[in-house]
Scaffold this motif. Structure first.
Motif, short mmCIF file in Angstrom:
data_model
loop_
_atom_site.label_atom_id
_atom_site.label_comp_id
_atom_site.label_asym_id
_atom_site.label_seq_id
_atom_site.Cartn_x
_atom_site.Cartn_y
_atom_site.Cartn_z
N ALA A 1 0.82 -1.21 0.00
CA ALA A 1 0.00 0.00 0.00
C ALA A 1 0.85 1.26 0.00
O ALA A 1 0.54 2.24 -0.68
N SER A 2 1.96 1.25 0.74
CA SER A 2 2.78 2.45 0.84
C SER A 2 3.50 2.76 -0.47
O SER A 2 3.76 3.92 -0.78
N LEU B 1 0.43 3.60 -3.99
CA LEU B 1 -0.72 4.50 -3.89
C LEU B 1 -1.00 5.22 -5.20
O LEU B 1 -2.14 5.33 -5.64
N ASN C 1 -8.90 -1.05 1.20
CA ASN C 1 -7.86 -0.05 1.01
C ASN C 1 -8.28 0.99 -0.03
O ASN C 1 -8.03 2.19 0.14
N ASN C 2 -8.96 0.55 -1.08
CA ASN C 2 -9.41 1.49 -2.09
C ASN C 2 -10.54 2.38 -1.59
O ASN C 2 -10.64 3.54 -1.99
N LYS D 1 -8.78 5.10 0.20
CA LYS D 1 -8.23 6.07 -0.74
C LYS D 1 -9.32 6.88 -1.41
O LYS D 1 -9.15 8.07 -1.69
N LEU E 1 -10.32 9.80 0.52
CA LEU E 1 -9.34 10.87 0.46
C LEU E 1 -9.34 11.61 -0.88
O LEU E 1 -9.12 12.83 -0.93
N LEU E 2 -9.60 10.87 -1.96
CA LEU E 2 -9.36 11.42 -3.30
C LEU E 2 -10.58 11.42 -4.21
O LEU E 2 -10.52 11.97 -5.31
N GLU F 1 -4.44 14.08 -9.99
CA GLU F 1 -5.45 13.76 -8.98
C GLU F 1 -6.65 13.05 -9.59
O GLU F 1 -7.19 12.10 -9.03
N VAL G 1 -9.07 4.63 -8.69
CA VAL G 1 -9.50 4.09 -7.40
C VAL G 1 -10.99 3.78 -7.40
O VAL G 1 -11.42 2.71 -6.94
N SER H 1 -1.01 3.14 3.12
CA SER H 1 -1.54 4.18 2.24
C SER H 1 -1.34 5.57 2.82
O SER H 1 -1.00 6.52 2.12
N ALA I 1 1.64 8.36 0.92
CA ALA I 1 1.46 9.69 0.35
C ALA I 1 2.62 10.61 0.72
O ALA I 1 2.98 11.51 -0.03
#
Length: 257
Positions: A14-15, A18, A52-53, A56, A59-60, A174, A181, A222, A226
């Motif tokens: 994940a890290s 992303l 995990n998605n 994200k 966030l996005l 973005e 995602v 995640s 970032a």
């Protein structure tokens, strides 16, 4: 030990992925496959991948291009269900070959061989940068949805095809990430409906703690990813996972795993 290895794999996957276009499942599926039957590994990876998605997406998600999501996502839903159904059929098929080395018996099954071939293909594609030499126009988005959704349902390897169809469309960074995602969540939800019907009674339910550990580690990865993104190049990420994917693919394909 299983919890620790999977949690560490989820954290690092994940890290490092992303913003790469390749999902957590690219690295996490081979790790799950070492410890669990292949069809169960795919389902467990899908659960971590979806969670995990969704994180994200929170966030996005506001940056997503919803026009592209519709054109890509509707065909992807249909194809994901088809791919997941095929996975169920392969998991119930008879072994292709059984052989013995010393006192150990090794079994080559259709589902393991199929996933192994796909792992090896994607490992090669990442090393050779194949997908990023292809320039798909906007009119091919529905085709991209079908291809990405099918392989997402079959093995979870949806990110590479999705990125190949989105990367050349001129989306801001973005919007590219958020659109990818959201599409990944759509495919994950579609395939998990099929997986649940097949695998709830095949070990998925009792391994929820393992899935939960993977989800928690992926969330942490995640969040930290970032902040590490500017220090890690995209090609570094690809090359680091491709070798592992290729080795595990060979082990699965010849029945060692």
């Amino acid at each position: 030990m299983t919890l620790l290895v999977i949690a560490l794999a989820a954290f690092f996957a994940a890290s490092l992925t992303l913003f790469s276009g390749f999902g957590v499942g690219t690295l996490l599926l081979p790790v799950f496959a070492i410890f669990f039957p292949m069809q169960l590994a795919v389902a467990m990876t899908a659960m971590v991948h979806l969670a995990n998605n969704l994180f994200k997406l929170a966030l996005l998600g506001r940056h997503a291009d919803f026009g592209m999501v519709l054109r890509f996502g509707i065909p992807a839903i249909i194809a994901a269900i088809g791919g997941a159904t095929l996975l169920g059929m392969l998991s119930e098929a008879d072994p292709l070959h059984v052989y013995r080395i010393a006192d150990h018996v090794f079994v080559i099954t259709p589902v393991k061989l199929t996933i192994a071939v796909l792992m090896a293909f994607f490992a090669y594609a990442e090393l050779s940068h194949t997908f990023f030499k292809i320039n798909f126009e906007r009119r091919f988005l529905p085709l991209g949805g079908l291809i990405s959704g099918f392989f997402g349902g079959l093995s979870g390897h949806q990110g590479a095809f999705r990125a190949a169809f989105l990367v050349r469309l001129g989306l801001p960074k973005e919007a590219f990430v958020a659109t990818g995602v959201l599409l990944a969540c759509i495919v994950d939800l579609s395939r998990l409906t099929v997986y649940a019907a097949h695998y709830i009674g095949a070990g998925l339910e009792e391994n929820i703690p393992v899935v939960a550990a993977g989800i928690a580690a992926a969330f942490t990865g995640s969040f930290l990813g970032a902040r590490l993104l500017r220090k890690v190049t995209y090609r570094t990420i690809q090359n680091s996972v491709a070798g592992l994917m290729m080795m595990i693919a060979i082990g699965l394909g010849i029945g060692l795993l």
